[in-house]
Design a protein around this motif. Structure first.
Motif, PDB file in Angstrom:
ATOM      1  N   GLU A 203      -7.796   6.299 -12.373  1.00  0.00           N
ATOM      2  CA  GLU A 203      -7.572   4.845 -12.338  1.00  0.00           C
ATOM      3  C   GLU A 203      -6.104   4.535 -12.089  1.00  0.00           C
ATOM      4  N   PHE A 204      -5.208   5.256 -12.755  1.00  0.00           N
ATOM      5  CA  PHE A 204      -3.768   5.079 -12.534  1.00  0.00           C
ATOM      6  C   PHE A 204      -3.405   5.353 -11.081  1.00  0.00           C
ATOM      7  N   THR A 205      -3.999   6.403 -10.512  1.00  0.00           N
ATOM      8  CA  THR A 205      -3.655   6.813  -9.153  1.00  0.00           C
ATOM      9  C   THR A 205      -4.085   5.782  -8.125  1.00  0.00           C
ATOM     10  N   THR A 206      -5.343   5.360  -8.195  1.00  0.00           N
ATOM     11  CA  THR A 206      -5.843   4.431  -7.179  1.00  0.00           C
ATOM     12  C   THR A 206      -5.336   3.016  -7.397  1.00  0.00           C
ATOM     13  N   GLY A 207      -5.218   2.621  -8.667  1.00  0.00           N
ATOM     14  CA  GLY A 207      -4.840   1.239  -8.935  1.00  0.00           C
ATOM     15  C   GLY A 207      -3.357   0.969  -8.908  1.00  0.00           C
ATOM     16  N   LEU A 208      -2.543   1.979  -9.263  1.00  0.00           N
ATOM     17  CA  LEU A 208      -1.103   1.756  -9.380  1.00  0.00           C
ATOM     18  C   LEU A 208      -0.260   2.669  -8.493  1.00  0.00           C
ATOM     19  N   PRO A 211      -0.676   2.383  -4.274  1.00  0.00           N
ATOM     20  CA  PRO A 211      -0.033   1.180  -3.731  1.00  0.00           C
ATOM     21  C   PRO A 211       1.490   1.205  -3.904  1.00  0.00           C
ATOM     22  N   TRP A 212       1.965   1.721  -5.035  1.00  0.00           N
ATOM     23  CA  TRP A 212       3.415   1.792  -5.283  1.00  0.00           C
ATOM     24  C   TRP A 212       4.092   2.726  -4.278  1.00  0.00           C
TER      25      TRP A 212
END
Length: 293
Positions: A203-208, A211-212
């Motif tokens: 979740e951290f990888t795809t959501g944050l 994109p960062w």
């Protein structure tokens, strides 16, 4: 646009060599294959390739010779074979074996001395990507050979010609891999931090993170321009500010996560600041790397 069918030899039938041979066969080229372990040629032969008993026989049957074997020492051994060397006259050798710039330049000299034209190549893809969008192959060496056989080479992947210096393809190949492993290292450290707190890494990888990183990649061309010009004026976040506190290292230690991936980068930043360049942006760190020359 139709591609003129060519007589092509493929020397080396590991996973990558087999993928290359299959793409050539699918495009309708007349393909002769050779591998030191003869059984590896069975698949391509079943799909329409001609089996050669020796590397020299494969070379003799071709206009362009694709080499994809373990290393340059093995390539050199094939060319050292008297029969193999004699039939290189007038043929193009496209060496897609992994190696160094110096090895590529040396191989170019050997092939030229035997009357052949030489291209070195860096495959930026895994075998499953060959012949599909997203694959990239870098080439350097004799431009005339690249232009003459580009129709063949473009079947493998998007072809990028870098220049007459045969060493340019392996240099850029390894530079691209360096950038990739740097990104992977940053991801691994970030993932370890999130996991250390019990967070969901996916979740951290795809959501944050993705994109960062995509947003951060937008700043790379400006950093590259700074490196080319040698003008490293900071545009918002100076090195001095970035190294004022080792926040990432401190968090890593507090979470029981090793900082061994991040620490060398931070040390370079600190060294640049200690040298009186704290007002620069991150791109100035390149100068510290160049000092090792």
């Amino acid at each position: 646009m139709s591609v003129t069918k060519k007589n092509v030899a493929v020397l080396g039938l590991g996973a990558m060599g087999t993928a290359l041979a299959d793409v050539l066969l699918a495009a309708g080229h007349r393909v002769t294959v050779w591998n030191r372990t003869a059984a590896r040629a069975d698949g391509p032969v079943e799909r329409g390739a001609r089996r050669a008993g020796t590397a020299a026989e494969a070379i003799a049957a071709a206009e362009v010779v694709i080499v994809c074997i373990l290393d340059y020492a093995d390539v050199g051994a094939l060319l050292a074979d008297r029969a193999g060397g004699e039939v290189l006259q007038g043929r193009a050798v496209v060496n897609l074996t992994n190696g160094s710039p110096e090895e590529a330049r040396s191989m170019a000299e050997r092939v030229s001395a035997l009357g052949g034209a030489y291209l070195d190549g860096g495959i930026m893809a895994v075998p499953e990507m060959i012949g599909r969008p997203g694959a990239l192959v870098l080439y350097s060496g004799e431009r005339a050979a690249f232009e003459a056989y580009r129709g063949v080479l473009d079947g493998f992947a998007r072809s990028v010609y870098l220049g007459a210096d045969a060493g340019l393809a392996p240099l850029n190949d390894l530079a691209l891999l360096s950038g990739m492993y740097g990104m992977f290292g940053g991801f691994a450290h970030a993932a370890a931090l999130v996991r250390s707190a019990g967070g969901p890494v996916a979740e951290f990888t795809t959501g944050l993170l993705v994109p960062w990183l995509q947003a951060m990649c937008g700043g790379l061309p400006a950093m590259a321009a700074e490196i080319d010009s040698g003008d490293y004026g900071a545009t918002g976040s100076s090195l001095g500010m970035q190294v004022a506190h080792d926040s990432i290292g401190a968090l890593s230690r507090a979470q029981g996560v090793s900082d061994e991936l991040f620490a060398p980068v931070f040390a370079l930043m600190e060294r640049r600041v200690a040298g009186g360049h704290g007002d620069e942006g991150f791109a100035g760190v390149v100068e510290e790397l160049m000092r090792a020359r």
